[in-house]
Write an enzyme that holds these catalytic residues in place. Structure first.
Site, short mmCIF file in Angstrom:
data_model
loop_
_atom_site.label_atom_id
_atom_site.label_comp_id
_atom_site.label_asym_id
_atom_site.label_seq_id
_atom_site.Cartn_x
_atom_site.Cartn_y
_atom_site.Cartn_z
N SER A 24 -0.45 0.79 6.09
CA SER A 24 -0.69 -0.09 7.24
C SER A 24 -1.73 -1.14 6.87
O SER A 24 -2.58 -0.92 6.01
CB SER A 24 -1.18 0.73 8.44
OG SER A 24 -1.27 -0.07 9.59
N ASP A 25 -1.63 -2.27 7.53
CA ASP A 25 -2.63 -3.32 7.34
C ASP A 25 -2.72 -4.14 8.62
O ASP A 25 -1.74 -4.24 9.37
CB ASP A 25 -2.26 -4.23 6.17
CG ASP A 25 -3.45 -5.06 5.71
OD1 ASP A 25 -4.31 -4.50 5.01
OD2 ASP A 25 -3.54 -6.24 6.09
N GLN A 26 -3.88 -4.69 8.86
CA GLN A 26 -4.10 -5.52 10.05
C GLN A 26 -4.74 -6.83 9.64
O GLN A 26 -5.71 -6.85 8.88
CB GLN A 26 -4.99 -4.80 11.05
CG GLN A 26 -5.20 -5.59 12.33
CD GLN A 26 -6.09 -4.84 13.30
OE1 GLN A 26 -7.30 -4.84 13.14
NE2 GLN A 26 -5.48 -4.20 14.28
N LYS A 74 0.83 -1.21 0.00
CA LYS A 74 0.00 0.00 0.00
C LYS A 74 0.86 1.25 0.00
O LYS A 74 0.63 2.19 -0.78
CB LYS A 74 -0.93 -0.01 1.22
CG LYS A 74 -2.04 -1.05 1.15
CD LYS A 74 -2.80 -1.12 2.46
CE LYS A 74 -3.90 -2.16 2.41
NZ LYS A 74 -4.65 -2.22 3.69
#
Length: 195
Positions: free
Chosen positions: A69-71, A53
């Site tokens: 960011s990613d979760q 991203k």
């Protein structure tokens, strides 16, 4: 001249968190395929997507500092995504009741003009109460957290679902680990406390 800051995300939760730093920024939607790869662990998926991203947006804005960011939530080694529907949210919360779930939140900061690139992971272990079906139904009807990994929002009523949260970066569970993000921004040349 100030360095432009871009959040490579459409998440309102990440936007609200980044606003806490009181730095001017723009949110830009990254164009990234988020499909997990065969054999990819939840932690690896979160890291790959955070970097992808940030990288995709950084290619469009090479003069900026870009945050991605990613979760990905993990239960029994498998990723748990955003439920999207009430029925899937019920299934997710039933599978997590009385269990510990790890929420892997990855954050990447890139500054293409200097070659700066850093990626960090902030795992959060969340212990869910042994929830009744009535608890789950009440929570979901009230909160409707269908856009949240694991169907739970700790920053609102979802906190009532939990026994404990273990993390060294408290905002990681909401979607952007601000302690790590601040450290990476400083390293990239953009210190929130230097105006």
């Amino acid at each position: 001249m100030s360095i432009p800051l871009i959040l490579a995300s459409t998440s309102r939760y990440r936007r609200e968190l980044l606003e806490r730093l009181r730095l001017p920024f723009e949110a830009v939607a990254p164009q990234v395929d988020e499909t997990p790869r065969t054999g990819e662990t939840p932690a690896d998926l979160a890291r790959r997507l955070a970097l992808a991203k940030a990288g995709e947006v950084a290619r469009r804005y090479p003069a900026a500092v870009v945050i991605g960011s990613d979760q990905v939530a993990e239960l029994d080694g498998r990723p748990i995504g955003k439920p999207g529907t009430h029925e899937r949210a019920v299934e997710q919360l039933r599978s997590m009741r009385g269990r510990a779930v790890i929420f892997h939140t990855a954050v990447a900061v890139l500054r293409p003009s200097t070659g700066f690139e850093q990626l960090l992971l902030a795992p959060v272990t969340v212990h869910f109460r042994d929830l009744s079906d009535a608890d789950i139904e009440c929570y979901l009807r009230t909160e409707q957290p269908y856009d949240c990994a694991g169907s739970a929002k700790c920053e609102t009523l979802g906190i009532a679902l939990l026994n404990a949260i273990h993390s060294d970066d408290p905002t990681a569970l909401v979607g952007l680990p601000l302690i790590r993000t601040c450290a990476m921004l400083r390293a990239a040349g953009l210190d929130p406390l230097q105006r």
